[in-house]
Scaffold this active site. Structure first.
Site, PDB file in Angstrom:
ATOM      1  CG  ASP A  88      40.518 -14.913  -5.024  1.00  0.00           C
ATOM      2  OD1 ASP A  88      39.541 -15.856  -5.306  1.00  0.00           O
ATOM      3  OD2 ASP A  88      40.069 -13.701  -4.663  1.00  0.00           O
ATOM      4  CE  LYS A 142      26.665 -36.987  -7.577  1.00  0.00           C
ATOM      5  NZ  LYS A 142      26.903 -36.498  -6.198  1.00  0.00           N
ATOM      6  CG  HIS A 172      32.059 -42.036  -7.084  1.00  0.00           C
ATOM      7  ND1 HIS A 172      31.282 -40.952  -6.755  1.00  0.00           N
ATOM      8  CD2 HIS A 172      32.100 -42.981  -5.850  1.00  0.00           C
ATOM      9  CE1 HIS A 172      30.407 -41.645  -5.852  1.00  0.00           C
ATOM     10  NE2 HIS A 172      30.832 -42.693  -5.251  1.00  0.00           N
ATOM     11  CE  LYS A 176      30.900 -46.920  -5.827  1.00  0.00           C
ATOM     12  NZ  LYS A 176      31.396 -46.658  -4.568  1.00  0.00           N
ATOM     13  CD  GLU A 210      24.336 -42.853  -0.002  1.00  0.00           C
ATOM     14  OE1 GLU A 210      25.267 -42.642   0.055  1.00  0.00           O
ATOM     15  OE2 GLU A 210      23.411 -41.996  -0.628  1.00  0.00           O
ATOM     16  CG  ASP A 229      23.599 -36.651  -3.581  1.00  0.00           C
ATOM     17  OD1 ASP A 229      24.595 -36.347  -3.903  1.00  0.00           O
ATOM     18  OD2 ASP A 229      23.647 -37.561  -2.817  1.00  0.00           O
ATOM     19  CG  HIS A 234      26.327 -42.083  -8.452  1.00  0.00           C
ATOM     20  ND1 HIS A 234      27.295 -41.919  -8.958  1.00  0.00           N
ATOM     21  CD2 HIS A 234      26.173 -41.570  -7.141  1.00  0.00           C
ATOM     22  CE1 HIS A 234      27.889 -40.552  -8.220  1.00  0.00           C
ATOM     23  NE2 HIS A 234      27.134 -40.757  -7.126  1.00  0.00           N
ATOM     24  CE  LYS A 334      22.503 -39.078   0.614  1.00  0.00           C
ATOM     25  NZ  LYS A 334      22.948 -39.653  -0.539  1.00  0.00           N
ATOM     26  CE  LYS A 339      29.181 -47.466   0.811  1.00  0.00           C
ATOM     27  NZ  LYS A 339      28.628 -46.114   0.144  1.00  0.00           N
TER      28      LYS A 339
HETATM   29  C1  BG6 Z   1      27.801 -39.109  -3.867  1.00  0.00           C
HETATM   30  C2  BG6 Z   1      26.730 -38.608  -3.418  1.00  0.00           C
HETATM   31  O1  BG6 Z   1      28.031 -38.783  -5.216  1.00  0.00           O
HETATM   32  O2  BG6 Z   1      28.073 -40.514  -3.798  1.00  0.00           O
HETATM   33  C3  BG6 Z   1      26.750 -38.829  -1.737  1.00  0.00           C
HETATM   34  O3  BG6 Z   1      26.911 -37.235  -3.438  1.00  0.00           O
HETATM   35  C4  BG6 Z   1      26.831 -40.496  -1.656  1.00  0.00           C
HETATM   36  O4  BG6 Z   1      25.766 -38.349  -1.172  1.00  0.00           O
HETATM   37  C5  BG6 Z   1      28.012 -41.006  -2.280  1.00  0.00           C
HETATM   38  O5  BG6 Z   1      26.772 -40.518  -0.363  1.00  0.00           O
HETATM   39  C6  BG6 Z   1      27.891 -42.442  -2.432  1.00  0.00           C
HETATM   40  O6  BG6 Z   1      29.097 -43.132  -2.816  1.00  0.00           O
HETATM   41  P1  BG6 Z   1      29.709 -44.260  -2.530  1.00  0.00           P
HETATM   42  O7  BG6 Z   1      30.917 -44.616  -3.178  1.00  0.00           O
HETATM   43  O8  BG6 Z   1      29.872 -44.453  -0.901  1.00  0.00           O
HETATM   44  O9  BG6 Z   1      28.480 -45.433  -2.734  1.00  0.00           O
END
Ligand code: BG6
Length: 488
Positions: A88, A142, A172, A176, A210, A229, A234, A334, A339
């Site tokens: 826990d 994050k 992340h 890439k 996206e 977000d 990013h 969004k 994308k």
């Molecule tokens: C994340 C966000 O960090 O990145 C998401 O929280 C978003 O909302 C995502 O959709 C996008 O990542 P990628 O790698 O799909 O471009």
């Protein structure tokens, strides 16, 4: 290589991120032969599991999310590494149970794939169980906070137990392949390196579009919005890599020193200049890729009064020598038509026209760096139209130099960002992770915009799902006779 056996402890192994991304990525590292044979993966969560039922769950999730079938040999090796500790995570006394699963002589990588609200508990629990020493590395997901003040609280909680050199903050996008390639393009090629400034560049556009909506994450997203977000992390990371000075080496401290200088040089946007420099939008119902989708306020669990933005466009200015007068237009949203993430560098026109109308009617050079999908680099040039016309009257046409990753590296699989980043943590290299001062400067910039928005009487502008955002985002560029890149 300097691979060493690792105890990889995955806190929050039943969460979305672990199931969708982290465990499949570890499996891919196995498949690529990049895990040390002594490395163990220990899932941690509150649910009860035997090692067998945990392995079964990991398998199910892989099959659900990884989009490929399991390779028997790889799976056999992978499953032999899996272990599970029922803890826990909020209860400090419970961490003694984890001690039984790890080996004090090995490097421990602790991935906090949990809400940040329990980062502090995890640290204290590990401390209570005497699991913390110099060799432990922690990976933080994050969002690191909701604003500058709360990010400091989280970072302080972790800093009580770990040195900055032990902390790996994930963005992340830095894992890439194409984002990393920005460094190679800029600093390995003199055609770019020498032209990369206000003398040659008119402006830069960074789009991270996206097509998805909020995917059932209303609770998280409505509190965050697209600014927290996507922009805070990013987009500002991409901007830093595009704009930074050449680091003297690729070592973590050099790259991160240069990125932070860019973030520090961002001209603040506040209530005095918010309207001319930002646009925010919220999607209404529409069609994305031919499919009807609900508006943001019609999503399940929606708060009908929400003013949360799902689209942001910013005209960012970097107040330093290199970028004086060169705006960086950022755009992310969004439920946009597709994308696509790309960086487009618009060069200035040559100072003198030798070619008459044929020259002025064509656009100046442009470098389009496509980050995803269809990864590649395109350069738009003006080229002579072949033919037996007088050399004093050349006519030009727009032509394209085209590098497509899928053609150039046809036999290579492009690894997921998390695979790359997990490997880097295991190697102990912090270069692709975000340092505390970067997070804080990014928050400072973003907080100021969010605060200015709060004082505006109007909320976000609606835009129909499946379009490129509110009309005002066109105006943001049109004011300076510019327009958003439309794939041409
Ligand atoms: C994340 C966000 O960090 O990145 C998401 O929280 C978003 O909302 C995502 O959709 C996008 O990542 P990628 O790698 O799909 O471009």
């Amino acid at each position: 290589t300097n691979y060493e056996p690792i105890d990889f402890v995955l806190f929050g192994t039943n969460g979305d991120l672990a199931r969708r991304k982290l465990l499949p990525s570890l499996y891919q590292l196995e498949k690529a032969g990049l895990l040390h044979e002594g490395t163990k993966i220990i899932g941690v969560a509150r649910q009860e599991h035997t090692p067998e039922s945990y392995a079964e769950l990991v398998k199910e999730n892989f099959l659900k999310f990884a989009g490929e079938s399991l390779c028997d040999d790889t799976w056999e090796k992978f499953v032999a590494r899996l272990d599970y500790a029922q803890v826990d995570m909020r209860s400090h006394n419970d961490y003694a149970k984890l001690s039984e699963h790890v080996n004090a002589d090995r490097v421990m990588v602790c991935y906090f794939a949990t809400p940040p609200s329990i980062f502090g508990d995890i640290c204290r629990g590990m401390n209570a169980a005497e699991l913390i020493d110099d060799s432990v590395r922690v990976v933080l997901e994050k969002p690191i906070g909701h604003d500058l003040a709360s990010s400091k609280v989280i970072n302080d909680q972790v800093a009580e137990f770990f040195e900055e050199r032990q902390i790996y903050r994930i963005d992340h996008y830095l894992g890439k392949e194409t984002v990393l390639n920005l460094i190679a393009l800029r600093f390995a090629n003199s055609i770019f390196a020498t032209n990369w400034d206000h003398n040659c560049i008119d402006h830069v556009q960074i789009t991270v579009a996206e097509s998805v909506g909020i995917e059932g994450r209303w609770g998280y997203f409505d509190d965050a919005g697209q600014m927290r977000d996507m922009v805070q992390n990013h987009l500002l990371q991409i901007l830093s890599l595009v704009a930074m000075e050449p680091p003297s080496t690729l070592a973590a401290s050099n790259i991160r020193d240069e990125k932070v200088k860019v973030l520090k040089s961002l001209r603040p946007i506040d209530s005095s200049n918010i309207n001319e420099n930002t646009v925010r939008g919220q999607y209404s119902g529409g069609f994305v890729a031919g499919k009807e989708v609900p508006g943001y306020l019609d999503e399940p669990d929606a708060n009908l009064k929400s003013k949360t933005e799902t689209f942001v466009a910013i005209k960012a200015e970097i107040d330093n020598w290199r970028w004086a007068g060169v705006p960086f237009y950022l755009r992310t949203g969004k439920r946009l038509p597709s994308k696509v993430s790309e960086v487009v560098i618009y060069f200035k026109r040559q100072p003198h026209n030798l070619f008459g109308d044929s020259f002025t009617s064509l656009p100046p050079n442009k470098v389009v760096i496509r980050l995803q999908p269809d990864e590649g680099v395109q350069i738009t040039v003006m080229n002579k139209v072949p033919g037996l016309t007088s050399s004093g009257n050349m006519s030009l046409q727009k032509s394209q130099l085209d590098l497509s990753f899928s053609d150039e590296f046809a036999d290579m699989r492009i690894a997921d960002a998390y695979e790359k980043l997990l490997l880097e943590v295991m190697l102990g290299n912090q270069a692709l992770f975000v340092r505390r001062d970067e997070v804080e400067h990014a928050w400072k910039y973003v907080d100021s915009i969010l605060n200015a928005w709060k004082t505006c009487s109007e909320g976000p502008e609606p835009y129909q799902a499946g379009t490129w955002g509110p009309v005002s985002s066109i105006g943001l560029l049109a004011r300076n006779n510019r327009s958003w890149y439309e794939g041409k």
